[in-house]
Scaffold this motif. Structure first.
Motif, PDB file in Angstrom:
ATOM      1  N   VAL A   1      23.855  37.899  28.241  1.00  0.00           N
ATOM      2  CA  VAL A   1      24.154  36.599  27.626  1.00  0.00           C
ATOM      3  C   VAL A   1      25.665  36.451  27.509  1.00  0.00           C
ATOM      4  O   VAL A   1      26.410  37.402  27.795  1.00  0.00           O
ATOM      5  CB  VAL A   1      23.447  36.472  26.252  1.00  0.00           C
ATOM      6  CG1 VAL A   1      21.941  36.524  26.420  1.00  0.00           C
ATOM      7  CG2 VAL A   1      23.899  37.562  25.284  1.00  0.00           C
TER       8      VAL A   1
ATOM      9  N   LYS B   1      21.245  34.854  31.051  1.00  0.00           N
ATOM     10  CA  LYS B   1      20.035  34.162  30.563  1.00  0.00           C
ATOM     11  C   LYS B   1      20.343  33.060  29.561  1.00  0.00           C
ATOM     12  O   LYS B   1      19.720  32.017  29.557  1.00  0.00           O
ATOM     13  CB  LYS B   1      19.108  35.174  29.883  1.00  0.00           C
ATOM     14  CG  LYS B   1      18.251  35.914  30.866  1.00  0.00           C
ATOM     15  CD  LYS B   1      17.024  36.503  30.190  1.00  0.00           C
ATOM     16  CE  LYS B   1      16.204  37.271  31.205  1.00  0.00           C
ATOM     17  NZ  LYS B   1      15.387  38.287  30.599  1.00  0.00           N
ATOM     18  N   ARG B   2      21.260  33.339  28.638  1.00  0.00           N
ATOM     19  CA  ARG B   2      21.509  32.371  27.551  1.00  0.00           C
ATOM     20  C   ARG B   2      23.006  32.251  27.342  1.00  0.00           C
ATOM     21  O   ARG B   2      23.743  33.208  27.605  1.00  0.00           O
ATOM     22  CB  ARG B   2      20.872  32.865  26.249  1.00  0.00           C
ATOM     23  CG  ARG B   2      19.381  33.027  26.328  1.00  0.00           C
ATOM     24  CD  ARG B   2      18.780  33.331  24.952  1.00  0.00           C
ATOM     25  NE  ARG B   2      18.947  34.718  24.556  1.00  0.00           N
ATOM     26  CZ  ARG B   2      19.630  35.123  23.494  1.00  0.00           C
ATOM     27  NH1 ARG B   2      20.234  34.246  22.726  1.00  0.00           N
ATOM     28  NH2 ARG B   2      19.726  36.399  23.206  1.00  0.00           N
TER      29      ARG B   2
ATOM     30  N   PHE C   1      19.761  27.440  31.710  1.00  0.00           N
ATOM     31  CA  PHE C   1      19.745  28.667  30.905  1.00  0.00           C
ATOM     32  C   PHE C   1      18.520  28.644  29.995  1.00  0.00           C
ATOM     33  O   PHE C   1      18.054  27.562  29.593  1.00  0.00           O
ATOM     34  CB  PHE C   1      21.024  28.773  30.055  1.00  0.00           C
ATOM     35  CG  PHE C   1      22.253  29.018  30.875  1.00  0.00           C
ATOM     36  CD1 PHE C   1      22.524  30.294  31.362  1.00  0.00           C
ATOM     37  CD2 PHE C   1      23.128  27.988  31.188  1.00  0.00           C
ATOM     38  CE1 PHE C   1      23.644  30.531  32.141  1.00  0.00           C
ATOM     39  CE2 PHE C   1      24.252  28.215  31.967  1.00  0.00           C
ATOM     40  CZ  PHE C   1      24.510  29.493  32.440  1.00  0.00           C
ATOM     41  N   GLU C   2      18.010  29.830  29.650  1.00  0.00           N
ATOM     42  CA  GLU C   2      16.815  29.863  28.794  1.00  0.00           C
ATOM     43  C   GLU C   2      17.099  29.242  27.434  1.00  0.00           C
ATOM     44  O   GLU C   2      16.221  28.669  26.811  1.00  0.00           O
ATOM     45  CB  GLU C   2      16.332  31.307  28.622  1.00  0.00           C
ATOM     46  CG  GLU C   2      15.649  31.810  29.869  1.00  0.00           C
ATOM     47  CD  GLU C   2      15.126  33.227  29.744  1.00  0.00           C
ATOM     48  OE1 GLU C   2      15.064  33.764  28.621  1.00  0.00           O
ATOM     49  OE2 GLU C   2      14.796  33.791  30.806  1.00  0.00           O
ATOM     50  N   ARG C   3      18.317  29.409  26.950  1.00  0.00           N
ATOM     51  CA  ARG C   3      18.685  28.701  25.728  1.00  0.00           C
ATOM     52  C   ARG C   3      20.193  28.481  25.695  1.00  0.00           C
ATOM     53  O   ARG C   3      20.964  29.336  26.135  1.00  0.00           O
ATOM     54  CB  ARG C   3      18.256  29.495  24.489  1.00  0.00           C
ATOM     55  CG  ARG C   3      18.131  28.563  23.288  1.00  0.00           C
ATOM     56  CD  ARG C   3      17.487  29.196  22.082  1.00  0.00           C
ATOM     57  NE  ARG C   3      18.319  30.240  21.550  1.00  0.00           N
ATOM     58  CZ  ARG C   3      17.903  31.462  21.275  1.00  0.00           C
ATOM     59  NH1 ARG C   3      16.656  31.813  21.506  1.00  0.00           N
ATOM     60  NH2 ARG C   3      18.723  32.339  20.781  1.00  0.00           N
TER      61      ARG C   3
ATOM     62  N   LYS D   1      23.045  27.576  22.864  1.00  0.00           N
ATOM     63  CA  LYS D   1      23.233  27.456  21.408  1.00  0.00           C
ATOM     64  C   LYS D   1      24.676  27.078  21.133  1.00  0.00           C
ATOM     65  O   LYS D   1      25.586  27.534  21.844  1.00  0.00           O
ATOM     66  CB  LYS D   1      22.908  28.791  20.730  1.00  0.00           C
ATOM     67  CG  LYS D   1      23.062  28.731  19.216  1.00  0.00           C
ATOM     68  CD  LYS D   1      22.533  29.991  18.544  1.00  0.00           C
ATOM     69  CE  LYS D   1      23.487  31.142  18.669  1.00  0.00           C
ATOM     70  NZ  LYS D   1      24.063  31.561  17.382  1.00  0.00           N
TER      71      LYS D   1
END
Ligand code: SAM
Length: 342
Positions: free
Chosen positions: A107, A128-129, A166-168, A170
């Motif tokens: 990440v 991934k994030r 991206f998976e998440r 934030k």
């Protein structure tokens, strides 16, 4: 060979990094540069001296360090800085770390300024994030807080990250009283409108700054939560990302609101992480100076992966039980967050 071993079996085989307090370290934040294109007022001084090139780890050394950690059971690596995306060939490094057998997720934390160009290649590389820092939506204020930043570029970077899949994604916001505390609800709404999570981080006394008095600008997570609850009642989440954020849900949105509260809600007993600075210093705690010099090991014994792993295992005994931050005191930690690897 490794690729045919199921992940659970591999995790059982991997020797664990455990400190003197029984905490398992399975998360490493790697700072790939101390340089940054922003000069956020709570993070850096206006005039900064950055490290000379010979003092920083090469990309190959950073990869060797990542390999050693993963061989020792680390399952999550975060690339950070400074601004990780101003390091040349960061995608080369991400591609190689992402495929290390046993790593569950790679990440990234970024200020977003390079994401318009790099979001897609980083996603393709296996990141991934992403966490993107955003303290204000107002262009003039954003410029004041970052000293050099352009909010429009960062907003374009956030869009690029959303589009890259991206998976998440934030957002991270540091709120300072009298500077951007009136934007808390606007930032939550920005996140809600885009289906992003958002975490609010309490300002930490890392490095000497003259721009403001941290005891005057400090806003606790509880104050911010009260502001948000004037419009959006929050219920505590049972989700854990294995990080220090405590998450809350709103009734009518998938967006989670997190609070990272190093002052007011100490989370040291759950600490599962260590940090590697770009000088190769393995920091065992964000709020203490205990460290081990992995660069010396790598440069004294080039290519000796066993010596590197042994140095990491030995360093676990140095991990202190907790940090002690005090808002009103002079910082005990003189290194800036860009050096530490945020
Ligand atoms: N440049 C990247 C970024 O802006 O996200 C990564 C590094 S930055 C040091 C990581 C995070 O640390 C950012 O969200 C930043 O706002 C936060 N940060 C920096 N200095 C801080 C401080 N003194 N207290 C709390 N958070 C801080």
């Amino acid at each position: 060979m490794n690729s045919v071993v199921p992940e659970t079996a591999r995790a059982q085989q991997a020797p664990a990094l455990v400190d003197r307090f029984g905490r398992r370290v399975d998360y490493v934040r790697i700072s790939v540069t101390d340089r940054c294109d922003f000069r956020c007022v709570y993070c850096m001084a206006e005039e900064m001296e950055f490290l000379p090139r010979r003092q920083i780890l090469s990309l190959e050394e950073l990869l060797a360090a990542a390999e050693a950690f993963v061989a020792l059971g680390v399952t999550k690596i975060r690339l950070t800085g400074g601004e990780p995306l101003v390091r040349q060939n960061i995608v080369w490094l991400a591609e190689r770390i992402a495929v290390l057998p046993g790593l569950r997720e790679l990440v990234l934390t970024t200020n977003g300024s390079q994401l318009p160009r790099l979001a897609e290649p980083l996603r393709a590389a296996g990141v991934k994030r992403v966490n993107i820092s955003l303290d204000s939506l107002d262009p003039a204020r954003f410029r004041q807080l970052t000293r050099t930043g352009d909010v429009a570029t960062v907003l374009a970077g956030i869009d690029a990250a959303r589009a890259a899949g991206f998976e998440r994604v934030k957002l991270n916001s540091v709120i300072l009283r009298g500077r951007n505390d009136d934007e808390v609800l606007a930032l939550v709404e920005f996140a809600r409108d885009r289906g992003l999570d958002i975490s609010f981080i309490e300002e930490m006394p890392l490095g000497h700054i003259d721009e403001h008095d941290r005891s005057e600008t400090f806003c606790s997570s509880d104050e911010l939560r009260t502001i948000i609850e004037t419009r959006y009642p929050l219920t505590p989440s049972i989700d854990s990302t294995g990080g220090p954020s405590r998450y809350w849900h709103m009734a009518d949105s998938a967006t989670r609101v997190g609070f990272i509260s190093p002052h007011t809600h100490n989370f040291c007993h759950l600490c599962n992480r260590v940090r590697l600075t770009v000088e190769g210093r393995l920091l065992l705690c964000l709020g203490n100076e205990h460290s081990a010099d992995l660069r010396a090991v790598m440069r004294d014994r080039p290519g000796d992966a066993e010596a590197l792993r042994a140095a990491i295992v030995a360093a676990m005994d140095l991990k202190p039980e907790r940090h002690h931050f005090e808002v009103s005191a002079e910082p005990q930690i003189v290194r800036f967050m860009n050096t530490t690897g945020g």
